[in-house]
Design a protein around this motif. Structure first.
Motif, short mmCIF file in Angstrom:
data_model
loop_
_atom_site.label_atom_id
_atom_site.label_comp_id
_atom_site.label_asym_id
_atom_site.label_seq_id
_atom_site.Cartn_x
_atom_site.Cartn_y
_atom_site.Cartn_z
N LYS A 39 0.86 -1.18 0.00
CA LYS A 39 0.00 0.00 0.00
C LYS A 39 0.90 1.23 0.00
CE LYS A 39 -3.97 2.04 2.43
NZ LYS A 39 -4.84 1.93 3.62
N ILE A 40 0.83 2.02 -1.07
CA ILE A 40 1.76 3.12 -1.28
C ILE A 40 1.04 4.46 -1.19
CG2 ILE A 40 3.40 4.16 -2.90
CD1 ILE A 40 3.84 1.40 -4.08
N ALA A 41 1.70 5.43 -0.58
CA ALA A 41 1.17 6.80 -0.49
C ALA A 41 2.25 7.77 -0.96
CB ALA A 41 0.74 7.13 0.93
N SER A 147 1.52 5.75 9.11
CA SER A 147 1.69 4.69 8.11
C SER A 147 1.36 3.33 8.70
CB SER A 147 3.11 4.71 7.56
OG SER A 147 3.40 5.95 6.93
N TYR A 152 0.23 1.53 5.38
CA TYR A 152 1.10 1.93 4.28
C TYR A 152 2.49 1.31 4.48
CZ TYR A 152 -2.33 5.42 2.85
OH TYR A 152 -3.46 6.05 2.41
N VAL A 155 5.97 5.24 1.52
CA VAL A 155 5.54 6.62 1.33
C VAL A 155 6.62 7.33 0.54
CG1 VAL A 155 4.90 8.79 2.42
CG2 VAL A 155 4.22 6.63 3.47
N GLY A 168 0.63 10.73 -8.90
CA GLY A 168 0.05 10.24 -7.66
C GLY A 168 -1.36 10.81 -7.53
N SER A 169 -2.34 9.95 -7.35
CA SER A 169 -3.71 10.42 -7.24
C SER A 169 -3.91 11.19 -5.95
CB SER A 169 -4.68 9.24 -7.29
OG SER A 169 -4.53 8.43 -6.14
N GLN A 171 -6.15 10.71 -3.87
CA GLN A 171 -6.51 9.79 -2.80
C GLN A 171 -5.28 9.22 -2.10
OE1 GLN A 171 -7.78 9.75 -5.83
NE2 GLN A 171 -9.98 10.10 -5.58
N SER A 172 -4.15 9.17 -2.82
CA SER A 172 -2.94 8.60 -2.23
C SER A 172 -2.05 9.65 -1.58
CB SER A 172 -2.14 7.85 -3.30
OG SER A 172 -1.68 8.74 -4.31
N ASP A 173 -2.42 10.93 -1.72
CA ASP A 173 -1.61 12.02 -1.13
C ASP A 173 -2.01 12.23 0.32
OD1 ASP A 173 -0.39 14.46 -0.41
OD2 ASP A 173 -0.41 15.14 -2.48
#
Length: 215
Positions: A39-41, A147, A152, A155, A168-169, A171-173
């Motif tokens: 899961k990436i942010a 995280s 996450y 990051v 990066g969307s 939603q992921s920021d």
């Protein structure tokens, strides 16, 4: 694989009455043991630092701290510009001695301005670096906790030089989430002197050295 103790009785009963369903259960358990996808942010660390309440307060402190030096350099810049204007207007009326004197004065002012610019930039960079390090260390603690709580595993810092992030969307920021949590964990004290200084998003550059007056 770790099995919930409360499920052991159920699995044993299934094994006694029908072997085929047991094989299916085992296959399903093995599949569930596979690691979940990462899961990436993404986060803009630079913007997060200056967006915190602590960072905003320190921005104002830096502006106040270095304003006298900036004003001094701006005054020197104006002196150089005024000298250049006088030399241009008096190109045909000034004597050679007067031109030489003004030339020397302009060179002295230019060197003084250059030294002042260098000193100001060095001091400002040092002050900003201390603040970024101070806020950054505490922000990493907030980011680590956030995280882990939200699952996450990676990051990425979009503000880092050479960042691999192309897209990066929204939603992921997580930038705003980290800023909010940081302000909750480290509220700014009412006394301005009690808070550390922080960098400005875009510090106005000191006046650029003017060209040396020419005859």
């Amino acid at each position: 694989m770790i099995v919930n103790l409360r499920n052991l009785g159920t699995l044993a009963a299934l094994a006694l009455f029908c072997l085929a369903p047991v094989r299916a259960v085992r296959a399903q358990s093995a599949a569930s043991a596979a690691p979940p996808p990462a899961k990436i942010a993404v986060m803009n660390v630079r913007n997060a630092i200056v967006a915190t309440a602590e960072g905003k307060l320190a921005q104002a402190q830096l502006q106040s701290q270095f304003a006298p030096k900036q004003n001094e350099l701006q005054n020197i810049q104006k002196q150089i510009e005024d000298l250049q204007r006088r030399m241009t207007e008096g190109a045909r009326t000034l004597s050679d001695d007067e031109k030489a004197k003004m030339q020397r004065e302009g060179e002295l002012l230019s060197r003084r301005l250059q030294r002042g610019n260098d000193d100001l930039n060095e001091e400002l960079n040092a002050a900003q670096g201390e603040v970024v390090d101070g806020i950054g260390r505490k922000m990493l603690e907030v980011l680590d906790r956030y995280s882990r709580e939200n699952g996450y595993t990676v990051v990425l810092d979009t503000s880092a030089q050479g960042s691999p992030v192309v897209y990066g969307s929204s939603q992921s920021d997580i930038t705003q989430d980290i800023v909010r949590l940081y302000d909750q964990a480290y509220p700014v004290k009412t006394g301005a002197s009690a808070a550390p200084a922080a960098p400005k998003p875009a510090t106005p550059a000191a006046p650029a050295p003017a060209k040396k007056p020419t005859q």
